[in-house]
Design an enzyme around this catalytic site. Structure first.
Site, mmCIF file in Angstrom:
data_model
loop_
_atom_site.group_PDB
_atom_site.id
_atom_site.type_symbol
_atom_site.label_atom_id
_atom_site.label_comp_id
_atom_site.label_asym_id
_atom_site.label_seq_id
_atom_site.Cartn_x
_atom_site.Cartn_y
_atom_site.Cartn_z
ATOM 1 C CB SER A 1 43.675 36.918 40.860
ATOM 2 O OG SER A 1 44.925 36.339 41.186
ATOM 3 C CG HIS B 1 39.399 37.419 39.306
ATOM 4 N ND1 HIS B 1 39.734 38.614 39.910
ATOM 5 C CD2 HIS B 1 39.810 36.437 40.161
ATOM 6 C CE1 HIS B 1 40.331 38.362 41.053
ATOM 7 N NE2 HIS B 1 40.379 37.056 41.228
ATOM 8 C CD GLU C 1 38.406 42.087 38.933
ATOM 9 O OE1 GLU C 1 38.722 43.278 38.907
ATOM 10 O OE2 GLU C 1 39.224 41.177 39.170
ATOM 11 C CG ASN D 1 43.576 40.354 43.369
ATOM 12 O OD1 ASN D 1 43.214 40.340 44.531
ATOM 13 N ND2 ASN D 1 43.439 39.298 42.579
#
Length: 326
Positions: free
Chosen positions: A151, A181, A193, A231
């Site tokens: 992440s 991700h 992702e 993130n």
């Protein structure tokens, strides 16, 4: 006379063009068929990825974890999720049984020698991932895609772990490394992702996109930058909420309530942190802070203290909230 573009401007333009080209059309040209998946890590993320692949892509999944208890716990969780899907009439019992039969648990990493696509879902510890990918380069078939569910950690650095230090120009393994991700919980969240490293080939990217879409997911693209998109946005939000609690700007319930009732999110940032895992939140904030050198990503002292105390959120029974342990 035409102006000369600076290196920084060229890099920024290149990143913008790269993202724009990814977003304009999903590229499946050169995608390889995936007949067998390998997933490393039987925790909540790994089990979720394995189960969705079995249900949606309907491929056999070799689920690897070094801890037999983790495997057993993960498969019990899979049974529970499948039973809920049947109860809600989203799956028939025969479909649930077929998906469950596709999950093949093992404690041996060598079992991945027949996988066409491997997804790593181990804790967010750089050295652990680097060592794992170094081993995968010699265990997985030479055509296998080596994907990480990281992440925040650089894909280029993870890919480099598959290379021979004496021959860095040999990208036969590193060109097959990509990030997929997934979002937590995997059976519920649609977004994934996709992040390429410098070494990632076009066919690797195409195969990753194609397979993730077969799992019923919606792809977004990010360049290889600390925290990527999700993130880079989410974790500073959670960290700031913890700082508000730490500094007395508001109490726990008020912080979560205003975000739920004021922005229409399903849960507040402190409860969300508990569900993600406070250790995971801290690991990501540390990566953001270290890799960017920007003080705005400094992890909250309270977050660090909770992790030091072992109060990791829902999985440990206590975080910002308390949870009944099953």
């Amino acid at each position: 006379m035409a102006s000369i573009m600076s290196a920084r401007q060229a890099l920024c333009l290149g990143n913008r063009l790269s993202v724009r080209s990814y977003s304009s059309a999903v590229k499946h040209e050169g995608a390889r068929d995936v007949k067998r998946l390998g997933v490393i890590g039987a925790g909540q993320m790994g089990l979720g990825i394995a189960l969705v692949a079995a249900m949606k892509a309907q491929v056999p999944v070799t689920l690897v974890d070094s801890n037999q208890k983790s495997l057993d716990k993960g498969l019990v969780f899979a049974d529970t999720l499948l039973a809920k899907q049947v109860a809600k009439e989203k799956l028939t019992q025969s479909q649930a049984d077929a998906a469950r039969a596709l999950l093949l648990p093992t404690t041996s990493l060598d079992a991945l020698h027949e996988a066409d696509f491997v997804i790593e879902a181990v804790p967010e510890i750089p050295s652990l991932k680097f060592d794992l990918f170094s081993r995968l380069a010699s265990i997985a078939p030479s055509h296998a895609i080596l994907a990480t569910n990281t992440s925040s950690i650089s894909i280029t650095r993870i890919a480099a772990a598959t290379q021979d230090p004496a021959n860095p120009l040999d990208t036969s393994a590193s060109s097959r490394v990509v990030a997929t991700h997934f979002m937590n919980p995997v059976p519920v969240q649609k977004g994934v992702e996709i992040i390429s490293g410098l070494q990632t080939s076009a066919s690797t990217l195409a195969t990753a996109v194609s397979f993730v879409e077969k799992m019923g997911k919606i792809v977004s693209y990010s360049v290889d930058s600390p925290g990527f998109l999700a993130n880079r946005i989410l974790m500073p939000y959670i960290n700031e909420a913890i700082i508000c609690l730490e500094s007395g700007v508001g109490d726990r319930d008020s912080i979560d309530a205003i975000m739920k009732n004021g922005t229409n999110v399903p849960m507040g940032p402190l409860q969300l942190a508990d569900f993600i895992g406070l250790d995971t939140c801290l690991a990501i904030m540390n990566v953001l802070h270290t890799e960017t050198g920007d003080s705005k990503y400094r992890p909250s002292v309270l977050l660090k203290n909770y992790v030091a105390a072992g109060w990791l959120g829902k999985k440990s029974g206590r975080g910002f909230y308390e949870y009944a342990q099953k």
